[in-house]
Design a protein around this motif. Structure first.
Motif, PDB file in Angstrom:
ATOM      1  N   ASP A   1       0.861  -1.183   0.000  1.00 46.67           N
ATOM      2  CA  ASP A   1       0.000   0.000   0.000  1.00 46.67           C
ATOM      3  C   ASP A   1       0.898   1.235   0.000  1.00 46.67           C
TER       4      ASP A   1
ATOM      5  N   THR B   1       0.187   4.110  -0.940  1.00 46.87           N
ATOM      6  CA  THR B   1      -0.522   5.343  -0.611  1.00 46.87           C
ATOM      7  C   THR B   1      -0.346   5.704   0.851  1.00 46.87           C
ATOM      8  N   ASN B   2      -0.485   4.718   1.678  1.00 47.66           N
ATOM      9  CA  ASN B   2      -0.512   4.986   3.107  1.00 47.66           C
ATOM     10  C   ASN B   2       0.779   4.628   3.834  1.00 47.66           C
TER      11      ASN B   2
ATOM     12  N   TYR C   1     -13.095   5.471  12.722  1.00 48.08           N
ATOM     13  CA  TYR C   1     -13.456   4.237  12.039  1.00 48.08           C
ATOM     14  C   TYR C   1     -14.162   3.240  12.941  1.00 48.08           C
TER      15      TYR C   1
ATOM     16  N   ILE D   1     -13.006   0.435   8.118  1.00 50.24           N
ATOM     17  CA  ILE D   1     -13.431   0.379   6.750  1.00 50.24           C
ATOM     18  C   ILE D   1     -12.215   0.639   5.901  1.00 50.24           C
TER      19      ILE D   1
ATOM     20  N   ASP E   1     -10.180  -0.676   1.940  1.00 46.68           N
ATOM     21  CA  ASP E   1     -10.244  -1.606   0.834  1.00 46.68           C
ATOM     22  C   ASP E   1      -9.532  -2.887   1.167  1.00 46.68           C
TER      23      ASP E   1
ATOM     24  N   TYR F   1      -7.874  -1.776   6.918  1.00 46.46           N
ATOM     25  CA  TYR F   1      -7.025  -1.095   7.877  1.00 46.46           C
ATOM     26  C   TYR F   1      -7.138   0.370   7.636  1.00 46.46           C
ATOM     27  N   ALA F   2      -6.705   1.080   8.587  1.00 42.17           N
ATOM     28  CA  ALA F   2      -6.490   2.501   8.417  1.00 42.17           C
ATOM     29  C   ALA F   2      -5.049   2.715   8.812  1.00 42.17           C
ATOM     30  N   ILE F   3      -4.652   3.896   8.786  1.00 41.50           N
ATOM     31  CA  ILE F   3      -3.244   4.131   9.030  1.00 41.50           C
ATOM     32  C   ILE F   3      -2.998   4.567  10.441  1.00 41.50           C
TER      33      ILE F   3
END
Ligand SMILES: *[C@@H]1O[C@H](CO)[C@@H](O)[C@H](O)[C@H]1NC(C)=O
Ligand SMILES: *[C@@H]1O[C@H](CO)[C@@H](O)[C@H](O)[C@H]1NC(C)=O
Ligand SMILES: *[C@@H]1O[C@H](CO)[C@@H](O)[C@H](O)[C@H]1NC(C)=O
Ligand SMILES: *[C@@H]1O[C@H](CO)[C@@H](O)[C@H](O)[C@H]1NC(C)=O
Ligand SMILES: *[C@@H]1O[C@H](CO)[C@@H](O)[C@H](O)[C@H]1NC(C)=O
Length: 414
Positions: free
Chosen positions: A231, A233-234, A352, A385, A387, A403-405
């Motif tokens: 990932d 992006t994050n 989240y 939430i 992807d 996951y989130a960051i």
């Protein structure tokens, strides 16, 4: 400092009481190779064996049930030969492969693989159950999504010198199988598995790989499959070409290839958060999960600076001290016993949180251990939430990786 949240591997713990019964209309036998491995390509006719391109391991062919080639529409250059054909087992409710020449009381990794590929031209992927001996292992659902490779894995202590893997027809289509592997593990590995408790794999990930290939044998001498999780992006991906060693008492033996790559949050004020939804099991509506987190420092930090972070489980500190990975040595945080989904969780500052509810004190406390020392105590976190992060072509059934960051931990593998 903020909590880096744990990531995702979690072997679902299931009670696999491995008392075995003989069951089945046919029995397939399989023997060990020189590595102590059994590798069966269930779908091939004849008795020869071939050398698998990816792993260099020899695969035996098997001759029971009826073999079929999958539809050419599903064959790609990347698709391992194991999946080009299947063994279809139309007759009988319960049919078993017997894996022999094992050592009673030893620990083994057992892995079954499935790709439907419309082998029967019915375009009707089946659903059926898998058992290890008499113990329910997993429901194999090839319907959704219907063109994936499904891999089902367990770590078990065998109560006899053989183990049976059984396909059970549940009137939802004809059971079939593409491949079946058995790998020996030292008994000191994965202490969460013992004679009365087996582990069912939810997912095993390599974070920050330089390319999207799986890591397995020979990079992992135990031939576990570590799926890439990328990932950009994050996460910032970091890596080293230097060998990452296992500590002397390492009970996971995470391979250097996996430990050589890691992630940190791109935004250093964020955490790394990983979560999954528990999947109700036939005899266990709210299964518990065990997480094993692998860490290593890969960067020589300027003198005087320290990388330290907290690890939380279900919103509570899991490990009481800030965790500092050791330079080029693999360490792990893990719980010995399964954690249940909390009845509710505290709100999360990142918004989240989805467990709702306001009461606290309902979390199950989980004992956590670290290899190098007793390091701390944490717990996991709820859901979020996001992807799904894996290539959809290869998934372990049941894992939704979301996951989130979060903040500056580095996670090298789960
Ligand atoms: C399944 O049973 C039918 C009827 O008894 C038999 O004709 C057929 O050969 C069997 N198939 C296999 C794969 O054993
Ligand atoms: C198991 O452990 C023993 C001693 O600790 C070691 O010699 C042996 O190589 C290990 N086996 C495997 C398969 O890792
Ligand atoms: C296996 O581990 C569980 C959980 O720690 C424990 O309750 C059980 O007694 C263990 N079984 C054996 C045979 O040691
Ligand atoms: C992926 O990286 C490994 C080394 O890390 C290399 O051996 C392999 O060839 C690479 N695969 C691709 C498709 O680039
Ligand atoms: C990055 O994180 C955000 C927020 O959690 C998520 O929605 C997004 O899917 C992630 N990016 C990738 C590439 O997965």
């Amino acid at each position: 400092m903020e909590l880096p949240k744990p990531r995702t591997m979690a072997a679902r713990s299931l009670l696999l009481l491995l008392s075995l019964t003989i069951a089945g209309v046919f029995q397939s036998r399989a023997q060990l190779d020189s590595h102590g491995f059994i590798s069966i390509d269930c779908g091939l006719p004849g008795t020869a064996s071939y050398v698998d391109d990816g792993t260099g391991l020899s695969r035996r062919l098997h001759r029971h049930g009826t073999n079929y080639d999958i539809s050419p529409d599903y064959i790609t250059e990347q698709l391992s030969r194991t999946y080009h054909n299947v063994r279809s087992i139309p007759n009988g409710t319960r049919n078993c492969y017997t894996l022999r020449s094992l050592t009673t009381g030893n620990k083994y990794l057992v892995r079954a693989a499935f790709k439907y590929g419309d082998y029967d031209s019915l375009n009707r992927p089946p659903v059926f159950d898998l058992y290890v001996g008499v113990n329910y292992w997993k429901t194999v659902n090839l319907v959704d999504p219907d063109d994936v490779i499904r891999i089902v894995e367990a770590i078990v202590v065998v109560p006899a010198d053989f183990v049976q893997v059984c396909l059970v027809n549940t009137d939802s289509g004809t059971p079939f199988i593409s491949g079946l592997d058995l790998r020996p593990l030292n008994n000191s590995l994965y202490p969460q598995a013992n004679a009365t408790r087996g582990l069912v794999l939810l997912g095993r990930f390599n974070f920050g790989p330089t390319n999207a290939t799986d890591v397995r044998y020979p990079d992992d001498p135990l031939d576990r499959i570590w799926l890439p999780w990328i990932d950009n992006t994050n996460w910032t991906e970091i890596s080293t070409t230097l060998t990452v060693h296992n500590s002397l008492v390492d009970i996971f033996e995470a391979p250097s290839k996996v430990m050589q790559t890691a992630i940190t949050p791109r935004d250093a004020s964020k955490n790394i958060e990983l979560s999954w939804d528990p999947k109700p099991q036939p005899k266990d509506p709210s299964p518990g999960y065990i997480a094993n987190l692998h860490f290593s420092e890969l960067q020589l930090l300027p003198s005087g600076s320290v990388r330290a972070f907290y690890v939380n489980l279900n919103g509570d500190l899991w490990y009481s001290l800030p965790f500092t990975p050791e330079y080029l040595y693999a360490d792990a945080l893990f719980s010995l016993d399964p954690t249940k989904r909390p009845k509710q969780s505290k709100g999360f500052q990142d918004g989240y949180s989805d467990f709702g509810g306001n009461t606290e004190n309902d979390h199950e406390k989980t004992k956590v251990s670290a290899i190098a020392a007793i390091k701390a105590k944490y717990r996991v976190q709820k859901n979020w939430i996001g992807d799904p992060c894996l290539p959809r072509t290869l998934t372990w059934d049941g894992l939704t990786c979301r996951y989130a960051i979060s903040q500056p931990p580095r996670i090298t593998g789960v």
